[in-house]
Motif scaffolding. Structure first.
Motif, mmCIF file in Angstrom:
data_model
loop_
_atom_site.group_PDB
_atom_site.id
_atom_site.type_symbol
_atom_site.label_atom_id
_atom_site.label_comp_id
_atom_site.label_asym_id
_atom_site.label_seq_id
_atom_site.Cartn_x
_atom_site.Cartn_y
_atom_site.Cartn_z
ATOM 1 N N SER A 22 41.029 -13.799 19.978
ATOM 2 C CA SER A 22 41.913 -13.939 18.824
ATOM 3 C C SER A 22 41.517 -15.109 17.937
ATOM 4 N N SER A 23 40.712 -16.062 18.471
ATOM 5 C CA SER A 23 40.338 -17.219 17.667
ATOM 6 C C SER A 23 38.958 -17.091 17.041
ATOM 7 N N ILE A 24 38.269 -15.969 17.289
ATOM 8 C CA ILE A 24 36.942 -15.775 16.714
ATOM 9 C C ILE A 24 37.076 -15.527 15.214
ATOM 10 N N SER A 25 36.255 -16.219 14.420
ATOM 11 C CA SER A 25 36.286 -16.013 12.967
ATOM 12 C C SER A 25 35.118 -15.138 12.541
ATOM 13 N N ASN A 26 35.266 -14.477 11.427
ATOM 14 C CA ASN A 26 34.222 -13.599 10.934
ATOM 15 C C ASN A 26 33.547 -14.256 9.737
ATOM 16 N N ALA A 27 32.443 -14.979 10.006
ATOM 17 C CA ALA A 27 31.735 -15.670 8.930
ATOM 18 C C ALA A 27 30.760 -14.738 8.222
ATOM 19 N N ASP A 28 30.336 -13.674 8.878
ATOM 20 C CA ASP A 28 29.372 -12.754 8.289
ATOM 21 C C ASP A 28 29.833 -11.330 8.586
ATOM 22 N N SER A 29 30.272 -10.613 7.542
ATOM 23 C CA SER A 29 30.824 -9.279 7.745
ATOM 24 C C SER A 29 29.761 -8.249 8.119
ATOM 25 N N SER A 30 28.475 -8.644 8.169
ATOM 26 C CA SER A 30 27.429 -7.687 8.507
ATOM 27 C C SER A 30 27.214 -7.580 10.023
ATOM 28 N N LEU A 31 28.020 -8.291 10.819
ATOM 29 C CA LEU A 31 27.915 -8.239 12.270
ATOM 30 C C LEU A 31 29.276 -7.914 12.863
ATOM 31 N N PHE A 32 29.298 -6.985 13.828
ATOM 32 C CA PHE A 32 30.547 -6.671 14.511
ATOM 33 C C PHE A 32 30.233 -6.197 15.923
ATOM 34 N N LEU A 33 30.828 -6.849 16.912
ATOM 35 C CA LEU A 33 30.638 -6.471 18.309
ATOM 36 C C LEU A 33 31.644 -5.382 18.676
ATOM 37 N N ASP A 34 31.131 -4.199 18.954
ATOM 38 C CA ASP A 34 31.995 -3.125 19.418
ATOM 39 C C ASP A 34 32.452 -3.410 20.845
ATOM 40 N N ASN A 35 31.583 -4.067 21.616
ATOM 41 C CA ASN A 35 31.921 -4.459 22.974
ATOM 42 C C ASN A 35 31.051 -5.643 23.370
ATOM 43 N N LEU A 36 31.655 -6.623 23.994
ATOM 44 C CA LEU A 36 30.954 -7.785 24.527
ATOM 45 C C LEU A 36 31.321 -7.864 25.999
ATOM 46 N N LYS A 37 30.314 -7.742 26.856
ATOM 47 C CA LYS A 37 30.570 -7.716 28.293
ATOM 48 C C LYS A 37 29.822 -8.850 28.972
ATOM 49 N N PHE A 38 30.527 -9.552 29.868
ATOM 50 C CA PHE A 38 29.942 -10.636 30.654
ATOM 51 C C PHE A 38 29.879 -10.210 32.117
ATOM 52 N N GLU A 39 28.712 -10.376 32.717
ATOM 53 C CA GLU A 39 28.535 -10.161 34.152
ATOM 54 C C GLU A 39 28.046 -11.497 34.705
ATOM 55 N N VAL A 40 28.837 -12.093 35.612
ATOM 56 C CA VAL A 40 28.567 -13.448 36.083
ATOM 57 C C VAL A 40 28.412 -13.433 37.603
ATOM 58 N N GLN A 41 27.365 -14.084 38.086
ATOM 59 C CA GLN A 41 27.161 -14.271 39.518
ATOM 60 C C GLN A 41 27.224 -15.767 39.809
#
Length: 180
Positions: A22-41
């Motif tokens: 909710s705190s991410i800002s959109n500085a460049d409208s030419s980029l949009f993450l449809d999904n961001l996934k983290f896999e952590v070990q």
């Protein structure tokens, strides 16, 4: 770590992702993450291996960047960067180990940049073009776990306030060492 602690840890991770999204800002409208996934070990040596999967819509962009603030109180270093395009079949990018504003297509660097931040940047070759791609970014955070007598603590901001790409979905999974 008990099953209850694992559940609490997972819930806290999800809540942190939702708050940060909710705190991410959109500085460049030419980029949009449809999904961001983290896999952590989480590793027994107090490090963690992180894999980020970016499912991203890109227009008119040559290079993608992600920076990490240096903070010796939270971790000692970030190393072992790797980047691949996994859109169709995996294409492993070549490490150029040199900071550039426009990174050569299918190349990347992961290093301390001229601003003193850890930075990974990679060439996507989409100037004057639009496409949806999937990238895999891998790195190791050394000394990420603070160990105490009766507990261990991970304090890591997976999506920082400086991350300027909007995302519709953020998900993550953390695997603990077998001895836990």
């Amino acid at each position: 770590m008990s099953r209850l602690n694992k559940v609490i840890f997972t819930i806290l991770f999800i809540l942190a992702c939702l708050f940060l999204c909710s705190s991410i800002s959109n500085a460049d409208s030419s980029l949009f993450l449809d999904n961001l996934k983290f896999e952590v070990q989480i590793n027994e040596d107090a490090s963690m291996n992180v894999t980020e999967i970016w499912d991203i819509s890109i227009s008119d962009t040559n290079t993608l960047y992600k920076t990490f603030k240096r903070d010796q109180s939270r971790y000692s270093s970030i190393s072992d960067f790797k980047v691949s395009d996994i859109t169709d079949e995996e294409v492993i990018f070549r490490d150029i180990n040199k900071e550039m504003y426009h990174v050569t297509p299918n190349c990347y660097y992961g290093l301390i940049n001229s601003d003193g931040l850890y930075e990974v940047a990679f060439g996507v070759n989409l100037e004057n073009k639009t496409d949806r791609r999937k990238y895999k970014i891998e790195y190791k955070v050394n000394d990420a776990i603070s160990k105490n007598n009766d507990y261990a603590e991970l304090y890591w901001q997976f999506v920082g306030e400086d991350f300027e790409i909007d995302a519709s979905k953020i998900e993550g999974e953390i695997a603990l060492p077998e001895k836990v």
